[in-house]
Design an enzyme around this catalytic site. Sequence first.
Site, PDB file in Angstrom:
ATOM      1  N   ASP A   1      -2.673  -1.897  10.868  1.00  0.00           N
ATOM      2  CA  ASP A   1      -2.504  -0.837   9.888  1.00  0.00           C
ATOM      3  C   ASP A   1      -2.047   0.388  10.690  1.00  0.00           C
ATOM      4  OD1 ASP A   1      -2.950   0.636   7.410  1.00  0.00           O
ATOM      5  OD2 ASP A   1      -4.737   1.436   8.379  1.00  0.00           O
TER       6      ASP A   1
ATOM      7  N   ASP B   1      -1.979   4.242   9.453  1.00  0.00           N
ATOM      8  CA  ASP B   1      -2.790   5.439   9.266  1.00  0.00           C
ATOM      9  C   ASP B   1      -4.272   5.121   9.475  1.00  0.00           C
ATOM     10  OD1 ASP B   1      -3.880   7.848   8.467  1.00  0.00           O
ATOM     11  OD2 ASP B   1      -3.798   7.325   6.355  1.00  0.00           O
TER      12      ASP B   1
HETATM   13  P1  B16 Z   1       3.290   6.862   1.612  1.00  0.00           P
HETATM   14  P2  B16 Z   1      -1.789   2.851   5.845  1.00  0.00           P
HETATM   15  C1  B16 Z   1      -1.421   4.508   3.784  1.00  0.00           C
HETATM   16  O1  B16 Z   1      -1.114   4.131   5.107  1.00  0.00           O
HETATM   17  C2  B16 Z   1      -2.242   5.784   3.824  1.00  0.00           C
HETATM   18  O2  B16 Z   1      -3.522   5.528   4.383  1.00  0.00           O
HETATM   19  C3  B16 Z   1      -2.424   6.311   2.428  1.00  0.00           C
HETATM   20  O3  B16 Z   1      -3.127   7.534   2.474  1.00  0.00           O
HETATM   21  C4  B16 Z   1      -1.043   6.524   1.766  1.00  0.00           C
HETATM   22  O4  B16 Z   1      -1.181   6.963   0.431  1.00  0.00           O
HETATM   23  C5  B16 Z   1      -0.280   5.193   1.800  1.00  0.00           C
HETATM   24  O5  B16 Z   1      -0.157   4.751   3.138  1.00  0.00           O
HETATM   25  C6  B16 Z   1       1.123   5.347   1.220  1.00  0.00           C
HETATM   26  O6  B16 Z   1       1.890   6.196   2.049  1.00  0.00           O
HETATM   27  O7  B16 Z   1       3.013   7.853   0.538  1.00  0.00           O
HETATM   28  O8  B16 Z   1       3.775   7.502   2.913  1.00  0.00           O
HETATM   29  O9  B16 Z   1       4.205   5.755   1.167  1.00  0.00           O
HETATM   30  O10 B16 Z   1      -3.234   3.201   6.078  1.00  0.00           O
HETATM   31  O11 B16 Z   1      -1.615   1.637   4.945  1.00  0.00           O
HETATM   32  O12 B16 Z   1      -0.987   2.766   7.111  1.00  0.00           O
HETATM   33 MG    MG Z   2      -5.248   2.902   7.149  1.00  0.00          MG
END
Ligand code: B16
Ligand code: MG
Length: 216
Positions: free
Chosen positions: A8, A10
């Site tokens: 993952d 984030d």
């Molecule tokens: P985006 P991950 C996620 O990343 C984030 O944790 C989450 O906060 C976010 O809403 C989601 O990606 C979508 O991101 O708006 O940039 O498309 O933890 O799956 O790496």
């Molecule tokens: Mg994450």
Amino acid sequence: DIRGFIFDLDGVLTDTAEFHYLAWQKLADEEGLPFTREANEFLRGVSRRESLLLIIGNHKKYSEAEIQEMMERKNRYYVESIENISPADLLPGALPFLDELRQAGIKIALGSASKNARSVIERLAIASKIDAIADGYSVEKPKPAPDLFLFAAQQLGLQPAQCVVVEDAGAGIEAALAASMWAIGLGPVERVGAAHIVLPSLAYAAWSDIRAKLEN
Ligand code: B16
Ligand code: MG
């Protein structure tokens, strides 16, 4: 035996959660929707649309067009804020662990819900260490559905049982287990306790230990 790792982004390789939080807070303030740093914890690993729907809750009624506009606005704020991400933003242990795995001949994929994952990976300067990317564009169903991780495994040419997912979100651990993969949870047991192995962060990850625990 284990042949691949799916990371993952984030909360695992870097902490973009803070930037997501600030962007959502700005949007919520503009819309007069109640939102706090504590509430943001529930958005960890959750897709953009689901996040917005959680923030809106029952507070207001919006049309589909308004929802789309708010998703785009939040993303503009987020994209602006990640412009200055650099390798210094890699979380502790991330880089040595990626290198350790590569040296052991393990394939590496990214499994992130984010549509901005590629640009973050490039700014972190780790694109060359990643063999396949599954991101917010790859599949329809977001975590906790297994689809994203299954897509990543397929890109690596591996079976689910040969893959280990590293996640910081409850929904991500659920997705890994639903995909019949091994799961390493980073963070508190209350959040990632369903994983096969729980570690405080990647700074505590060693391939030899993980292998010994999972392959027995
Ligand atoms: P985006 P991950 C996620 O990343 C984030 O944790 C989450 O906060 C976010 O809403 C989601 O990606 C979508 O991101 O708006 O940039 O498309 O933890 O799956 O790496
Ligand atoms: Mg994450």
